[in-house]
Design a protein around this motif. Structure first.
Motif, short mmCIF file in Angstrom:
data_model
loop_
_atom_site.label_atom_id
_atom_site.label_comp_id
_atom_site.label_asym_id
_atom_site.label_seq_id
_atom_site.Cartn_x
_atom_site.Cartn_y
_atom_site.Cartn_z
N MET A 1 -18.26 -0.08 19.86
CA MET A 1 -18.51 -1.51 20.00
C MET A 1 -18.88 -1.83 21.45
O MET A 1 -18.22 -1.38 22.36
CB MET A 1 -17.24 -2.29 19.61
N THR A 2 -19.96 -2.56 21.61
CA THR A 2 -20.41 -2.90 22.97
C THR A 2 -19.57 -4.04 23.53
O THR A 2 -18.82 -4.70 22.79
CB THR A 2 -21.89 -3.33 22.96
N THR A 3 -19.70 -4.25 24.81
CA THR A 3 -18.98 -5.34 25.47
C THR A 3 -19.40 -6.69 24.87
O THR A 3 -18.57 -7.57 24.69
CB THR A 3 -19.27 -5.33 26.99
N MET A 4 -20.67 -6.82 24.54
CA MET A 4 -21.18 -8.06 23.94
C MET A 4 -20.50 -8.30 22.59
O MET A 4 -20.12 -9.43 22.27
CB MET A 4 -22.71 -7.99 23.77
N ASP A 5 -20.39 -7.22 21.80
CA ASP A 5 -19.73 -7.34 20.49
C ASP A 5 -18.28 -7.77 20.64
O ASP A 5 -17.77 -8.60 19.90
CB ASP A 5 -19.80 -6.00 19.74
N GLN A 6 -17.60 -7.19 21.66
CA GLN A 6 -16.20 -7.52 21.90
C GLN A 6 -16.05 -8.99 22.29
O GLN A 6 -15.15 -9.68 21.82
CB GLN A 6 -15.62 -6.62 22.99
N LEU A 7 -16.99 -9.45 23.14
CA LEU A 7 -16.97 -10.86 23.55
C LEU A 7 -17.18 -11.77 22.35
O LEU A 7 -16.50 -12.78 22.19
CB LEU A 7 -18.04 -11.13 24.61
N MET A 9 -16.54 -11.12 19.25
CA MET A 9 -15.34 -11.07 18.40
C MET A 9 -14.23 -11.96 18.96
O MET A 9 -13.58 -12.69 18.23
CB MET A 9 -14.82 -9.62 18.30
N LYS A 10 -14.06 -11.91 20.29
CA LYS A 10 -13.03 -12.74 20.93
C LYS A 10 -13.35 -14.22 20.74
O LYS A 10 -12.47 -15.02 20.46
CB LYS A 10 -12.90 -12.40 22.41
N GLN A 11 -14.62 -14.56 20.91
CA GLN A 11 -15.04 -15.95 20.73
C GLN A 11 -14.77 -16.40 19.29
O GLN A 11 -14.29 -17.51 19.05
CB GLN A 11 -16.52 -16.12 21.07
N THR A 12 -15.12 -15.53 18.36
CA THR A 12 -14.91 -15.84 16.95
C THR A 12 -13.42 -16.03 16.66
O THR A 12 -13.02 -16.96 15.94
CB THR A 12 -15.48 -14.72 16.04
N GLU A 13 -12.57 -15.16 17.23
CA GLU A 13 -11.13 -15.28 17.05
C GLU A 13 -10.63 -16.61 17.60
O GLU A 13 -9.84 -17.31 16.95
CB GLU A 13 -10.40 -14.14 17.78
N GLN A 14 -11.12 -16.99 18.78
CA GLN A 14 -10.71 -18.26 19.39
C GLN A 14 -11.13 -19.44 18.53
O GLN A 14 -10.38 -20.39 18.33
CB GLN A 14 -11.31 -18.39 20.80
#
Length: 74
Positions: A1-7, A9-14
């Motif tokens: 998973m790239t850093t962009m994907d992780q970001l 995912m975090k945004q989606t979680e928030q």
């Protein structure tokens, strides 16, 4: 998973957490409003009962007065 994907995912979680919080708040408001509506209905019923009691007292008073009047005529 790239850093962009992780970001992402975090945004989606928030966003999901925010949506959950908003839903919880809305549910709380809905319950409060329902309670208020129920209280208003109960108050209306109470007023109707009081009015009915007053009407009954008035009827009894008029009947009593009418009976006294009839006795006076006899």
């Amino acid at each position: 998973m790239t850093t962009m994907d992780q970001l992402a995912m975090k945004q989606t979680e928030q966003q999901l957490q925010q949506a959950t919080q908003q839903l919880t708040q809305m549910q709380g408001l809905a319950v409060e409003q329902a309670t208020t509506a129920t209280q208003q209905q109960l108050e209306q019923v109470q007023q109707q009962i009081e009015q009915a009691a007053q009407t009954l007292q008035l009827i009894e008073s008029l009947q009593s007065g009418n009976n006294s009047f009839k006795k006076g005529l006899d």
